[in-house]
Design a protein around this motif. Sequence first.
Motif, PDB file in Angstrom:
ATOM      1  N   ASN A 318      12.610  -4.715  20.722  1.00 37.57           N
ATOM      2  CA  ASN A 318      11.419  -4.079  21.339  1.00 37.57           C
ATOM      3  C   ASN A 318      11.365  -4.629  22.834  1.00 37.57           C
ATOM      4  N   MET A 321      12.526  -2.033  25.735  1.00 38.73           N
ATOM      5  CA  MET A 321      11.879  -0.982  26.196  1.00 38.73           C
ATOM      6  C   MET A 321      10.650  -1.233  27.407  1.00 38.73           C
ATOM      7  N   SER A 322      10.463  -2.421  27.520  1.00 37.74           N
ATOM      8  CA  SER A 322       9.284  -2.664  28.510  1.00 37.74           C
ATOM      9  C   SER A 322       9.483  -3.959  29.432  1.00 37.74           C
ATOM     10  N   ALA A 346      10.770   3.938  17.894  1.00 34.59           N
ATOM     11  CA  ALA A 346      10.066   2.536  17.220  1.00 34.59           C
ATOM     12  C   ALA A 346      10.229   2.457  15.988  1.00 34.59           C
ATOM     13  N   CYS A 360      14.000  -1.373  18.022  1.00 37.63           N
ATOM     14  CA  CYS A 360      14.056  -0.098  18.151  1.00 37.63           C
ATOM     15  C   CYS A 360      15.278   0.501  18.314  1.00 37.63           C
ATOM     16  N   TRP A 362      17.802   3.065  20.393  1.00 36.19           N
ATOM     17  CA  TRP A 362      17.911   3.836  21.645  1.00 36.19           C
ATOM     18  C   TRP A 362      19.026   4.919  21.304  1.00 36.19           C
ATOM     19  N   PHE A 389      10.193  10.703  22.340  1.00 35.42           N
ATOM     20  CA  PHE A 389       9.855   9.691  21.854  1.00 35.42           C
ATOM     21  C   PHE A 389       9.551   9.910  20.342  1.00 35.42           C
ATOM     22  N   ASP A 391       7.545   7.801  17.118  1.00 33.61           N
ATOM     23  CA  ASP A 391       6.940   6.349  16.626  1.00 33.61           C
ATOM     24  C   ASP A 391       6.922   6.187  15.113  1.00 33.61           C
ATOM     25  N   ARG A 393       6.538   3.516  13.544  1.00 35.05           N
ATOM     26  CA  ARG A 393       6.034   2.044  12.943  1.00 35.05           C
ATOM     27  C   ARG A 393       5.412   2.232  11.655  1.00 35.05           C
ATOM     28  N   VAL A 451       8.544   2.425  31.276  1.00 39.22           N
ATOM     29  CA  VAL A 451       8.409   1.810  30.031  1.00 39.22           C
ATOM     30  C   VAL A 451       8.765   2.908  29.029  1.00 39.22           C
ATOM     31  N   THR A 453       8.295   2.581  25.578  1.00 41.77           N
ATOM     32  CA  THR A 453       7.569   2.250  24.162  1.00 41.77           C
ATOM     33  C   THR A 453       7.250   3.531  23.810  1.00 41.77           C
ATOM     34  N   ARG A 456       3.432   4.788  23.894  1.00 42.39           N
ATOM     35  CA  ARG A 456       2.650   5.104  25.106  1.00 42.39           C
ATOM     36  C   ARG A 456       2.705   6.728  25.323  1.00 42.39           C
TER      37      ARG A 456
END
Length: 506
Positions: A318, A321-322, A346, A360, A362, A389, A391, A393, A451, A453, A456
């Motif tokens: 992860n 990503m940031s 994610a 994550c 890519w 994007f 998510d 999770r 970033v 992620t 966000r």
Amino acid sequence: MPCGGSMDAAEYKHVVLGLIFLKYISDAFEELRARLEAEREQGADPEDPDEYRAENVFWVPPEARWAYLKNHAKQPTVGQLVDDAMEAVERDNPSLKGVLPKDYARPVLDKTRLGQLIDLISNIRVGDGESRSKDILGRVYEYFLSQFASAEGRKGGEFYTPRCIVRLLVEMLEPYKGRVYDPCCGSGGMFVQSMEFIQAHATGNNNGGKAKGDISIYGQESNYTTWRLARMNLAIRGIAGQIAHGDSFHNDRFPDLKADYILANPPFNMKAWGGERLREDKRWKFGIPPVGNANFAWVQHIIHHLAPTGYAGFVLANGSMSSNQSGEGEIRKKIIEADLVDCMVALPGQLFYSTQIPACLWFLARDKSGRPPAGQKKALRGRRGEVLFIDARGMGVMIDRTHRELTDEEIEKIARTYHAWRGEPEAGEYQDEPGFCKSATLEEIRKHGYVLTPGRYVGAPPQEEDDEPFQEKMRRLVAQLKEQQAEARRLDERIWKNLEELGCGR
């Protein structure tokens, strides 16, 4: 179960996985042999090696069959018998030449323990039809590799990638045709599942009539033992491919390869990758990766090997990503501004056997103009200046106390979302879904400081509307509380009554 005082876990791994492979091919052989015996009257010959090769099953000579080894497991010469079995299998199956371990007779290997190990593995069925359909071999490899990694003090390195993650990568990228490359191929799981995907979709069922696959496989693995595992893994499934041994950074065995699809699970946050010797490498188009972390060396190696319409999907920690450490943020910014990032996913935690580092996915695309990827005829939607994007999770189900898996339905939802966003007609119309997916512009990504992620961008999932008036809700909750208190008193009375009957009064 230790094998002797002088053998460490890394060497013991060779011992175990070599035997499991031998058990695998022996199981498959014996299953087909029993069928051929039953078909003798129809002309089948159980002693003809070509009968087995025709069914993509290895011919196992008598001295290499598991029953023979099991019957001699208690003899002091068992180590030499195993070596002879490996030699015999290689002799009769040229595709395995130089792949199987042949050092079971060495003095440091305790022969009593070896015999016990053979007895233990005898109880595991890995190569019959049912076990193959469940990929028992892959799961056994995954378990042993993660156990030995712990003993060796390494995490997240050369291991078998969980099937659900590989399947998600393959379902999203759809590698039907062209050159498929994995620069850190481990035990070959990406290739195995790419072939399984093609076979599952070969009839045009559920895939919009896409053509039957025709792929060429290229892989490289730096760990010699794991390279042999990859060769074995592909060999038992009859998959042809160029699998090279060597370090992809320092000894790139396919320097001129431009791949249509790249799938990879590089070692997370790899520190000792020899970056100090590669400061001027031509692959670092977007910036020199830090010596202490290979994440963006892998990303740029992958970009370097992508064909003009190529797609890549890979797993990273992860932090990729940031992170802004050691110039990583600037490298990521340049890759984003080059419009190479297509999608970010994610993942939930606890998916890996060998590491707890959050991960994550890519997805990169060399060309987002809408030109179709290799093996697909229909043009896609132009997506320049956009990134999807996702998510995920909150997805996954626990399969035991410590490990999670993505379900088939979840994999399908993520893949379908990506396909719809790319404009594939059979995937339906794409829509942002708060808390799950969002199509963001490069301008939005700039505002977030580059970033990547997903949390966000996707926002929070919608809350259920609560239109119950406050006074009514309070009356209902107070009545519910009174009911629960009355039930508690009733249960207390019953407990005390039972205690009194046992002579334990208040």
